[in-house]
Design a protein around this motif. Sequence first.
Motif, PDB file in Angstrom:
ATOM      1  N   LYS A  72       0.820  -1.210   0.000  1.00 12.66           N
ATOM      2  CA  LYS A  72       0.000   0.000   0.000  1.00 12.66           C
ATOM      3  C   LYS A  72       0.858   1.268   0.000  1.00 12.66           C
ATOM      4  N   HIS A  73       1.979   1.231   0.712  1.00 15.41           N
ATOM      5  CA  HIS A  73       2.799   2.427   0.903  1.00 15.41           C
ATOM      6  C   HIS A  73       4.115   2.406   0.138  1.00 15.41           C
ATOM      7  N   LYS A  74       4.288   1.487  -0.826  1.00 14.21           N
ATOM      8  CA  LYS A  74       5.606   1.331  -1.448  1.00 14.21           C
ATOM      9  C   LYS A  74       6.094   2.567  -2.192  1.00 14.21           C
ATOM     10  N   ASP A  75       5.203   3.377  -2.724  1.00 12.99           N
ATOM     11  CA  ASP A  75       5.625   4.579  -3.451  1.00 12.99           C
ATOM     12  C   ASP A  75       5.350   5.867  -2.683  1.00 12.99           C
ATOM     13  N   ALA A  76       4.921   5.732  -1.444  1.00 12.19           N
ATOM     14  CA  ALA A  76       4.535   6.909  -0.657  1.00 12.19           C
ATOM     15  C   ALA A  76       5.735   7.496   0.088  1.00 12.19           C
ATOM     16  N   LYS A  77       5.609   8.767   0.405  1.00 13.47           N
ATOM     17  CA  LYS A  77       6.580   9.435   1.265  1.00 13.47           C
ATOM     18  C   LYS A  77       5.898   9.698   2.596  1.00 13.47           C
ATOM     19  N   ASP A  78       6.680   9.846   3.645  1.00 16.11           N
ATOM     20  CA  ASP A  78       6.145  10.083   4.987  1.00 16.11           C
ATOM     21  C   ASP A  78       5.155   8.992   5.379  1.00 16.11           C
ATOM     22  N   VAL A  79       5.601   7.760   5.304  1.00 19.71           N
ATOM     23  CA  VAL A  79       4.758   6.608   5.636  1.00 19.71           C
ATOM     24  C   VAL A  79       4.593   6.527   7.152  1.00 19.71           C
ATOM     25  N   PRO A  80       3.356   6.381   7.628  1.00 22.29           N
ATOM     26  CA  PRO A  80       3.153   6.257   9.073  1.00 22.29           C
ATOM     27  C   PRO A  80       3.698   4.923   9.575  1.00 22.29           C
ATOM     28  N   ASP A  81       4.099   4.906  10.837  1.00 22.14           N
ATOM     29  CA  ASP A  81       4.596   3.668  11.432  1.00 22.14           C
ATOM     30  C   ASP A  81       3.482   2.645  11.522  1.00 22.14           C
ATOM     31  N   MET A  82       3.847   1.411  11.318  1.00 21.73           N
ATOM     32  CA  MET A  82       2.901   0.310  11.465  1.00 21.73           C
ATOM     33  C   MET A  82       2.793  -0.023  12.945  1.00 21.73           C
ATOM     34  N   GLU A  83       1.575  -0.290  13.394  1.00 26.07           N
ATOM     35  CA  GLU A  83       1.364  -0.624  14.799  1.00 26.07           C
ATOM     36  C   GLU A  83       1.886  -2.031  15.082  1.00 26.07           C
ATOM     37  N   ILE A  84       2.863  -2.111  15.972  1.00 26.68           N
ATOM     38  CA  ILE A  84       3.430  -3.402  16.365  1.00 26.68           C
ATOM     39  C   ILE A  84       3.446  -3.477  17.881  1.00 26.68           C
ATOM     40  N   PRO A  85       2.749  -4.461  18.445  1.00 27.98           N
ATOM     41  CA  PRO A  85       2.773  -4.620  19.898  1.00 27.98           C
ATOM     42  C   PRO A  85       4.204  -4.913  20.375  1.00 27.98           C
ATOM     43  N   PRO A  86       4.656  -4.243  21.426  1.00 27.97           N
ATOM     44  CA  PRO A  86       6.038  -4.434  21.906  1.00 27.97           C
ATOM     45  C   PRO A  86       6.374  -5.900  22.213  1.00 27.97           C
ATOM     46  N   GLU A  87       5.391  -6.659  22.668  1.00 24.66           N
ATOM     47  CA  GLU A  87       5.665  -8.055  23.032  1.00 24.66           C
ATOM     48  C   GLU A  87       5.935  -8.942  21.812  1.00 24.66           C
ATOM     49  N   LEU A  88       5.636  -8.434  20.603  1.00 28.90           N
ATOM     50  CA  LEU A  88       5.882  -9.204  19.374  1.00 28.90           C
ATOM     51  C   LEU A  88       7.167  -8.800  18.657  1.00 28.90           C
ATOM     52  N   CYS A  89       7.804  -7.743  19.114  1.00 28.78           N
ATOM     53  CA  CYS A  89       8.949  -7.184  18.373  1.00 28.78           C
ATOM     54  C   CYS A  89      10.054  -8.204  18.111  1.00 28.78           C
ATOM     55  N   LEU A  90      10.482  -8.936  19.125  1.00 29.30           N
ATOM     56  CA  LEU A  90      11.572  -9.882  18.945  1.00 29.30           C
ATOM     57  C   LEU A  90      11.173 -11.009  17.998  1.00 29.30           C
ATOM     58  N   GLU A  91       9.984 -11.559  18.177  1.00 31.26           N
ATOM     59  CA  GLU A  91       9.520 -12.641  17.301  1.00 31.26           C
ATOM     60  C   GLU A  91       9.377 -12.170  15.853  1.00 31.26           C
ATOM     61  N   LEU A  92       8.891 -10.937  15.664  1.00 31.34           N
ATOM     62  CA  LEU A  92       8.753 -10.401  14.312  1.00 31.34           C
ATOM     63  C   LEU A  92      10.112 -10.148  13.666  1.00 31.34           C
ATOM     64  N   LEU A  93      11.065  -9.717  14.450  1.00 33.38           N
ATOM     65  CA  LEU A  93      12.404  -9.510  13.923  1.00 33.38           C
ATOM     66  C   LEU A  93      13.005 -10.840  13.467  1.00 33.38           C
ATOM     67  N   MET A  94      12.813 -11.892  14.249  1.00 33.04           N
ATOM     68  CA  MET A  94      13.321 -13.218  13.864  1.00 33.04           C
ATOM     69  C   MET A  94      12.574 -13.747  12.632  1.00 33.04           C
ATOM     70  N   ALA A  95      11.256 -13.499  12.557  1.00 32.36           N
ATOM     71  CA  ALA A  95      10.466 -13.932  11.391  1.00 32.36           C
ATOM     72  C   ALA A  95      10.923 -13.186  10.142  1.00 32.36           C
ATOM     73  N   ALA A  96      11.175 -11.891  10.271  1.00 28.09           N
ATOM     74  CA  ALA A  96      11.625 -11.097   9.121  1.00 28.09           C
ATOM     75  C   ALA A  96      12.980 -11.601   8.615  1.00 28.09           C
ATOM     76  N   ASP A  97      13.847 -11.976   9.534  1.00 21.66           N
ATOM     77  CA  ASP A  97      15.138 -12.515   9.135  1.00 21.66           C
ATOM     78  C   ASP A  97      14.965 -13.862   8.435  1.00 21.66           C
ATOM     79  N   TYR A  98      14.143 -14.727   9.005  1.00 19.30           N
ATOM     80  CA  TYR A  98      13.895 -16.049   8.436  1.00 19.30           C
ATOM     81  C   TYR A  98      13.260 -15.960   7.042  1.00 19.30           C
ATOM     82  N   LEU A  99      12.313 -15.033   6.874  1.00 19.24           N
ATOM     83  CA  LEU A  99      11.597 -14.891   5.607  1.00 19.24           C
ATOM     84  C   LEU A  99      12.321 -14.003   4.599  1.00 19.24           C
ATOM     85  N   ASN A 100      13.409 -13.388   5.038  1.00 23.54           N
ATOM     86  CA  ASN A 100      14.171 -12.506   4.167  1.00 23.54           C
ATOM     87  C   ASN A 100      13.301 -11.364   3.652  1.00 23.54           C
ATOM     88  N   VAL A 101      12.719 -10.644   4.605  1.00 23.41           N
ATOM     89  CA  VAL A 101      11.849  -9.511   4.282  1.00 23.41           C
ATOM     90  C   VAL A 101      12.613  -8.229   4.519  1.00 23.41           C
TER      91      VAL A 101
END
Length: 101
Positions: A72-101
């Motif tokens: 949705k925001h790939k060509d946009a400027k000043d993209v708002p931050d995506m809401e991420i619950p703090p308790e998911l941050c570490l797991e999401l970081l590991m998932a992003a690394d695993y999925l190569n995102v």
Amino acid sequence: MATPLTEYVTLVSNDGFEFKVQRSSAILSGAIKRMLDPNNGFTEARTNRCVFENLNGVVLEKVCEYFYYNEKHKDAKDVPDMEIPPELCLELLMAADYLNV
């Protein structure tokens, strides 16, 4: 006979949750893109279904949400931050690394 590419693919978590997402969004992930490439010969390319034994449903749902958020925001400027619950941050970081995102 090659299976035709479908518009949607199914991503499955280790706790059985299934997410149908647009192929164009899902291939943001390098890992998913390679899994779904028919030239690589993976089962996922024939079934259009990727099972992730190391990602739970809550994390995979947030990953899918990010795929659409990014599209949705790939060509946009000043993209708002995506809401991420703090308790998911570490797991999401590991998932992003695993999925190569």
